[in-house]
Design a protein around this motif. Sequence first.
Motif, mmCIF file in Angstrom:
data_model
loop_
_atom_site.group_PDB
_atom_site.id
_atom_site.type_symbol
_atom_site.label_atom_id
_atom_site.label_comp_id
_atom_site.label_asym_id
_atom_site.label_seq_id
_atom_site.Cartn_x
_atom_site.Cartn_y
_atom_site.Cartn_z
ATOM 1 N N PHE A 74 0.826 -1.209 0.000
ATOM 2 C CA PHE A 74 0.000 0.000 0.000
ATOM 3 C C PHE A 74 0.860 1.258 0.000
ATOM 4 C CE2 PHE A 74 -2.498 3.118 2.690
ATOM 5 C CZ PHE A 74 -3.354 3.514 1.682
ATOM 6 N N LYS A 124 -4.694 0.756 -2.365
ATOM 7 C CA LYS A 124 -5.217 -0.112 -1.310
ATOM 8 C C LYS A 124 -5.779 -1.400 -1.898
ATOM 9 C CE LYS A 124 -6.526 -1.333 2.796
ATOM 10 N NZ LYS A 124 -5.523 -1.889 3.682
ATOM 11 N N SER A 178 -11.751 -1.249 2.287
ATOM 12 C CA SER A 178 -11.584 -0.030 1.492
ATOM 13 C C SER A 178 -12.612 1.048 1.818
ATOM 14 C CB SER A 178 -11.671 -0.358 -0.001
ATOM 15 O OG SER A 178 -10.670 -1.265 -0.360
ATOM 16 N N ALA A 195 -7.812 3.082 6.720
ATOM 17 C CA ALA A 195 -7.543 1.909 5.874
ATOM 18 C C ALA A 195 -6.877 0.786 6.640
ATOM 19 C CB ALA A 195 -6.666 2.316 4.687
#
Length: 176
Positions: free
Chosen positions: A29, A45, A92, A122
């Motif tokens: 990420f 993500k 997400s 996240a």
Amino acid sequence: MPAFALKHRELLKFAVVGGTSFLVDNTVFYGLKLTILEPKPVTAKVIAVLVATIASYVLSREWSFRTRGGRERHHEAALFFLVSGVGLVLSSVPLWISRYVFLLETPDVSLVTQEIADFVSAQVIGTLIAAAFRFWAFRRWVFPHEEARPGRVRLAPVSKAKSKDEAACSSPPPAE
């Protein structure tokens, strides 16, 4: 503590796999978000979760849930990735809400605030929500049957009530 670990070994193994997947997820990420996908954090993500999911499948099948099963491998894998897809959406959504509903992105907020909001939404909130869902769904649908595959060695408790004579009689004869 050993009794707790034995009773909840599947959950503890799932947590270790989750921790490993969390590290993979974070590495990918932030590697993407801070380089080639800087303007697209949600895309970064999604890719990170996909890579972590592949690692998670291998570790889950071969370690966390190794004695569970009851399905053909291709069916099990399809269900695993379907459940993980739902987990992907669940992980997400908090980031999407943070960025596009609460507008926690530059120039509306400082870069530090944006990065903290991204991490919390996240990597903390999204991951916890998705992990709880996945543990439940993996046990329910993906690996539904306990003891479906061999591999677990369970030690029988030794009765302290046996006398030395009984123990000697029940032990196997020495090898010659």
